[in-house]
Design an enzyme around this catalytic site. Sequence first.
Site, PDB file in Angstrom:
ATOM      1  N   GLU A 178       0.927  -1.403  -0.061  1.00  0.00           N
ATOM      2  CA  GLU A 178      -0.051  -0.074   0.182  1.00  0.00           C
ATOM      3  C   GLU A 178       0.814   1.290  -0.010  1.00  0.00           C
ATOM      4  O   GLU A 178       2.284   1.243   0.352  1.00  0.00           O
ATOM      5  CB  GLU A 178      -0.956  -0.033   1.531  1.00  0.00           C
ATOM      6  CG  GLU A 178      -0.461  -0.499   2.553  1.00  0.00           C
ATOM      7  CD  GLU A 178       1.016   0.456   3.076  1.00  0.00           C
ATOM      8  OE1 GLU A 178       0.532   1.629   2.941  1.00  0.00           O
ATOM      9  OE2 GLU A 178       1.633  -0.229   3.630  1.00  0.00           O
ATOM     10  N   GLU A 233       4.467  -0.552   1.491  1.00  0.00           N
ATOM     11  CA  GLU A 233       4.667  -0.762   0.104  1.00  0.00           C
ATOM     12  C   GLU A 233       4.796  -2.238  -0.235  1.00  0.00           C
ATOM     13  O   GLU A 233       4.798  -2.794  -1.160  1.00  0.00           O
ATOM     14  CB  GLU A 233       6.062  -0.118  -0.426  1.00  0.00           C
ATOM     15  CG  GLU A 233       6.086   1.325  -0.251  1.00  0.00           C
ATOM     16  CD  GLU A 233       7.430   1.681  -0.616  1.00  0.00           C
ATOM     17  OE1 GLU A 233       8.339   0.780  -1.010  1.00  0.00           O
ATOM     18  OE2 GLU A 233       7.912   2.753  -0.457  1.00  0.00           O
TER      19      GLU A 233
END
Length: 359
Positions: free
Chosen positions: A182, A326
């Site tokens: 994300e 991430e």
Amino acid sequence: MNESVPTDWLDQPARPLDQAAAQAATERQGRLTKPPGALGQLEYLAIRLAAMQGRTCPAVDQVAITVFAADHGIAAAGVSAFPQSVTAAMVRNFLRGGAAISVAARSLGAQLSIVDVGVAHPVEVPADAVAHFYKHAVAAGTADSRSGPAMTPAQCAQALDAGRASVDAALAAGAQLYIGGEMGIANTTAAAALACLLTDASATRLCGPGTGLDAAGVAHKVEVVDALIHRHAADSAGDALEALRRVGGFEIAALVGALVRCAQRGLPALVDGFIVSVAALVAQRLCPDVADWCFYAHQSAEPGHRHVLDACGAQPLLALDMRLGEGTGAAMAVPLLRMACDLHAGMATFDEAGVADGQ
């Protein structure tokens, strides 16, 4: 949810684990040239993967990493050390191959995809992009959840579907393992508020520095999350999907959809840090058997992560004090899963090695 939402696909059951394959893998572990249990959790990982993949000797050579990016209306409350424009800038960095997850994906030989599910600023796809880019934007960021729900029912459904689509695409490309990541300024605030609603924990327990808040910034974040709990708790009590809609984010909803879809289609998922673990908690509340299809990669340095892991019944594989997001923490755990598979398949049995097994 309080309004009709087209999310019937969420009700599909998870794929059952293959118990025969798990038994065969367990028996194989008992015949390998080592004392029983000597490889500890690596043995357990290989057996779990065998049950997931329906084969005695599993493999995770083909890894799909999908990073969902979106912005949050709650950023207007000043809960992040960085402006919203950083979300779009980081998406460009992902696409150019300069971010940590980009490097990790190259190192693993993994397929990296970036999905814009609601970035507030325009994303310019560079001509030299090295990652796959998909535009599945729901809106230019969620609404400010201090004044109402972050998402409409239709928006929440669309974000969930973005996650479902990413898993279907990963499987079509031959993925054996799925990692969801994300990116979104203020998403630790949204995730903390969501976890508070799901577990009744206090904002003080679940709020941390995120991307780098100082003590005063964390204290302000606690105040904001407390206000969100007060506003939304009664309307979302006992309803994980409604809690997601009220205080979550588009990228968090996409991760929820992805994890549910992994369980439905039988694709092992490696869960990243705090935010993805909160998405996993929502997914488990919607479909308890999601837990069978998730490995939890690491315990991050974000203070609330341990609480969320406990709520998920999860034991993380690593603890490296990471807090980047991430999907990077999950990427770090892939070699561990690969080693578990290689040891399981590559070691000789006592019969093959001509070694007495002591029985």
